[in-house]
Every structure is written in structure tokens, then in C-alpha cells.
Design a protein around this motif. Structure first.
Motif, PDB file in Angstrom:
ATOM      1  N   LYS A  77       0.824  -1.210   0.000  1.00 63.47           N
ATOM      2  CA  LYS A  77       0.000   0.000   0.000  1.00 63.47           C
ATOM      3  C   LYS A  77       0.856   1.257   0.000  1.00 63.47           C
ATOM      4  CE  LYS A  77      -4.173  -1.909   1.996  1.00 63.47           C
ATOM      5  NZ  LYS A  77      -5.154  -1.850   3.080  1.00 63.47           N
ATOM      6  N   VAL A  78       1.946   1.243   0.748  1.00 66.10           N
ATOM      7  CA  VAL A  78       2.856   2.385   0.774  1.00 66.10           C
ATOM      8  C   VAL A  78       3.517   2.559  -0.599  1.00 66.10           C
ATOM      9  CG1 VAL A  78       4.984   3.282   1.807  1.00 66.10           C
ATOM     10  CG2 VAL A  78       3.239   2.273   3.251  1.00 66.10           C
ATOM     11  N   GLY A  79       3.875   1.453  -1.255  1.00 63.17           N
ATOM     12  CA  GLY A  79       4.467   1.516  -2.590  1.00 63.17           C
ATOM     13  C   GLY A  79       3.511   2.099  -3.614  1.00 63.17           C
ATOM     14  N   ALA A  80       2.248   1.704  -3.543  1.00 57.45           N
ATOM     15  CA  ALA A  80       1.251   2.258  -4.466  1.00 57.45           C
ATOM     16  C   ALA A  80       1.035   3.743  -4.200  1.00 57.45           C
ATOM     17  CB  ALA A  80      -0.062   1.496  -4.322  1.00 57.45           C
ATOM     18  N   ALA A  81       1.053   4.141  -2.932  1.00 52.93           N
ATOM     19  CA  ALA A  81       0.857   5.552  -2.577  1.00 52.93           C
ATOM     20  C   ALA A  81       2.017   6.407  -3.066  1.00 52.93           C
ATOM     21  CB  ALA A  81       0.687   5.693  -1.072  1.00 52.93           C
ATOM     22  N   ILE A  82       3.246   5.917  -2.943  1.00 48.68           N
ATOM     23  CA  ILE A  82       4.394   6.716  -3.377  1.00 48.68           C
ATOM     24  C   ILE A  82       4.411   6.846  -4.892  1.00 48.68           C
ATOM     25  CG2 ILE A  82       6.134   4.889  -3.509  1.00 48.68           C
ATOM     26  CD1 ILE A  82       6.684   8.444  -2.213  1.00 48.68           C
ATOM     27  N   ALA A  83       3.977   5.810  -5.591  1.00 51.12           N
ATOM     28  CA  ALA A  83       3.924   5.892  -7.053  1.00 51.12           C
ATOM     29  C   ALA A  83       2.930   6.972  -7.490  1.00 51.12           C
ATOM     30  CB  ALA A  83       3.533   4.544  -7.647  1.00 51.12           C
ATOM     31  N   GLU A  84       1.785   6.998  -6.843  1.00 54.34           N
ATOM     32  CA  GLU A  84       0.769   8.005  -7.173  1.00 54.34           C
ATOM     33  C   GLU A  84       1.267   9.418  -6.868  1.00 54.34           C
ATOM     34  OE1 GLU A  84      -3.398   9.410  -5.176  1.00 54.34           O
ATOM     35  OE2 GLU A  84      -2.940   7.268  -5.205  1.00 54.34           O
ATOM     36  N   ARG A  85       1.890   9.600  -5.720  1.00 59.13           N
ATOM     37  CA  ARG A  85       2.371  10.926  -5.319  1.00 59.13           C
ATOM     38  C   ARG A  85       3.548  11.387  -6.166  1.00 59.13           C
ATOM     39  NH1 ARG A  85       1.823   9.921   1.180  1.00 59.13           N
ATOM     40  NH2 ARG A  85      -0.422   9.522   1.103  1.00 59.13           N
ATOM     41  N   ALA A  86       4.412  10.453  -6.555  1.00 56.77           N
ATOM     42  CA  ALA A  86       5.544  10.814  -7.405  1.00 56.77           C
ATOM     43  C   ALA A  86       5.063  11.232  -8.790  1.00 56.77           C
ATOM     44  CB  ALA A  86       6.521   9.644  -7.510  1.00 56.77           C
ATOM     45  N   LYS A  87       4.076  10.521  -9.335  1.00 61.25           N
ATOM     46  CA  LYS A  87       3.520  10.900 -10.639  1.00 61.25           C
ATOM     47  C   LYS A  87       2.892  12.282 -10.560  1.00 61.25           C
ATOM     48  CE  LYS A  87       2.412   7.633 -13.531  1.00 61.25           C
ATOM     49  NZ  LYS A  87       2.935   7.317 -14.825  1.00 61.25           N
ATOM     50  N   LYS A  88       2.230  12.569  -9.433  1.00 58.83           N
ATOM     51  CA  LYS A  88       1.611  13.878  -9.240  1.00 58.83           C
ATOM     52  C   LYS A  88       2.674  14.982  -9.176  1.00 58.83           C
ATOM     53  CE  LYS A  88      -2.011  13.738  -6.707  1.00 58.83           C
ATOM     54  NZ  LYS A  88      -2.930  13.664  -5.547  1.00 58.83           N
ATOM     55  N   ALA A  89       3.857  14.651  -8.659  1.00 54.76           N
ATOM     56  CA  ALA A  89       4.962  15.605  -8.568  1.00 54.76           C
ATOM     57  C   ALA A  89       5.756  15.690  -9.868  1.00 54.76           C
ATOM     58  CB  ALA A  89       5.883  15.227  -7.420  1.00 54.76           C
ATOM     59  N   GLY A  90       5.384  14.885 -10.862  1.00 52.89           N
ATOM     60  CA  GLY A  90       6.055  14.934 -12.159  1.00 52.89           C
ATOM     61  C   GLY A  90       7.254  14.018 -12.283  1.00 52.89           C
ATOM     62  N   VAL A  91       7.352  13.033 -11.432  1.00 51.85           N
ATOM     63  CA  VAL A  91       8.486  12.094 -11.461  1.00 51.85           C
ATOM     64  C   VAL A  91       8.001  10.764 -12.013  1.00 51.85           C
ATOM     65  CG1 VAL A  91      10.175  10.870 -10.059  1.00 51.85           C
ATOM     66  CG2 VAL A  91       9.544  13.202  -9.474  1.00 51.85           C
ATOM     67  N   GLU A  92       8.687  10.276 -13.044  1.00 57.27           N
ATOM     68  CA  GLU A  92       8.328   8.972 -13.613  1.00 57.27           C
ATOM     69  C   GLU A  92       9.459   7.968 -13.514  1.00 57.27           C
ATOM     70  OE1 GLU A  92       6.531   8.963 -17.393  1.00 57.27           O
ATOM     71  OE2 GLU A  92       5.034  10.463 -16.857  1.00 57.27           O
ATOM     72  N   GLN A  93      10.717   8.460 -13.516  1.00 55.69           N
ATOM     73  CA  GLN A  93      11.861   7.565 -13.424  1.00 55.69           C
ATOM     74  C   GLN A  93      12.659   7.867 -12.168  1.00 55.69           C
ATOM     75  OE1 GLN A  93      14.273   7.652 -16.922  1.00 55.69           O
ATOM     76  NE2 GLN A  93      13.009   6.112 -17.921  1.00 55.69           N
ATOM     77  N   VAL A  94      13.011   6.839 -11.432  1.00 55.76           N
ATOM     78  CA  VAL A  94      13.791   6.978 -10.206  1.00 55.76           C
ATOM     79  C   VAL A  94      14.855   5.884 -10.166  1.00 55.76           C
ATOM     80  CG1 VAL A  94      11.902   7.999  -8.878  1.00 55.76           C
ATOM     81  CG2 VAL A  94      12.180   5.537  -8.900  1.00 55.76           C
ATOM     82  N   VAL A  95      15.780   6.020  -9.231  1.00 55.62           N
ATOM     83  CA  VAL A  95      16.683   4.921  -8.898  1.00 55.62           C
ATOM     84  C   VAL A  95      16.261   4.415  -7.526  1.00 55.62           C
ATOM     85  CG1 VAL A  95      18.627   5.616 -10.317  1.00 55.62           C
ATOM     86  CG2 VAL A  95      18.432   6.503  -8.024  1.00 55.62           C
ATOM     87  N   PHE A  96      16.237   3.121  -7.356  1.00 53.38           N
ATOM     88  CA  PHE A  96      15.725   2.508  -6.133  1.00 53.38           C
ATOM     89  C   PHE A  96      16.844   2.360  -5.119  1.00 53.38           C
ATOM     90  CE2 PHE A  96      14.217  -1.188  -3.627  1.00 53.38           C
ATOM     91  CZ  PHE A  96      13.055  -0.613  -3.144  1.00 53.38           C
ATOM     92  N   ASP A  97      16.727   3.061  -4.002  1.00 56.53           N
ATOM     93  CA  ASP A  97      17.708   3.009  -2.924  1.00 56.53           C
ATOM     94  C   ASP A  97      17.123   2.207  -1.773  1.00 56.53           C
ATOM     95  OD1 ASP A  97      19.654   3.388  -1.054  1.00 56.53           O
ATOM     96  OD2 ASP A  97      19.269   5.532  -0.776  1.00 56.53           O
TER      97      ASP A  97
END
Length: 119
Positions: free
Chosen positions: A75-95
Motif C-alpha cells: 500500500k505504501v508503494g502504491a501511494a508513493i507511485a501516485e504521489r511521485a507521478k503527481k509531482a512529475g516524477v516517472e523515473q527513479v533509482v531505487f535506494d
């Protein structure tokens, strides 16, 4: 000389972070922290030193307060994906820090990928 569990964690974290710096290419970093009771994640722009989006199992609207299991991580992973898309981020590096890519960390990463983040 056997290393303690904490020392092994710190070695993994540094090794992972150094590899990320080399291959980041200006992409924001999806940083995960897991404790015994909660899991939290941030999308960080290291060039500006700003957090672009964040999500945690402590948030009441996710409905997983007080839980730290694979379902809560998803659920946290789905929430961060939604919020990142809203902030204009589509590509990240996974730390993943020093945490092993297994269980809760893997569930979070899979949910973020299903939500549209690319890493």
C-alpha cells in the motif's frame, strides 16, 4: 573476525549508495526505510536536496497504521507511485539502503512499479 549484524547492514548501505551515485544520471532517488514497526519511503532530488514525495505506514488514510507487513508495504508503494507521478516524477533509482531486496522491500518496489514508476 565475524562482523556484527549492524556492521554488515552499514557495509551493504554504503555499497548500494555508491553504486546508485554512479548510475543515477540525474534521476531522483526512491529511498526506503524499514523499522520494526513501520515502513516509509521518499522520492529525493539529490541535486537540490529536496524531498519531492513521501509515504509512510504511519499515515491514517492508507489504513495500515500499526502494521508492518507485506500488505502494508504494498500500500505504501502504491501511494508513493501516485504521489511521485503527481509531482512529475516517472523515473527513479531505487535506494533500498542496507535492507535486503526481499519480503517487504520487494513488495514495496513491485507496487511502485505497478503504479507507474520506472526503475
Amino acid at each position: 573476525m565475524a562482523l556484527k549484524k549492524r556492521d554488515l547492514f552499514l557495509k551493504r548501505r554504503l555499497r548500494n549508495r555508491n553504486k546508485l551515485r554512479a548510475m543515477a544520471g540525474g534521476r531522483p532517488r526512491l529511498s526506503v526505510h524499514r523499522s520494526s514497526k513501520n515502513i516509509s519511503v521518499q522520492v529525493i532530488d539529490d541535486a537540490q536536496g529536496r524531498t519531492l514525495a513521501a509515504a509512510s505506514s504511519l499515515e491514517k488514510d492508507l489504513g495500515v497504521v500499526g502494521k508492518n507487513n507485506v500488505d502494508a508495504a504494498a500500500k505504501v508503494g502504491a501511494a508513493i507511485a501516485e504521489r511521485a507521478k503527481k509531482a512529475g516524477v516517472e523515473q527513479v533509482v531505487f535506494d533500498r539502503g542496507g535492507f535486503l531486496f526481499h519480503g517487504k522491500i520487494k513488495a514495496l518496489a513491485d507496487a511502485a512499479r505497478e503504479g507507474g514508476l520506472k526503475f
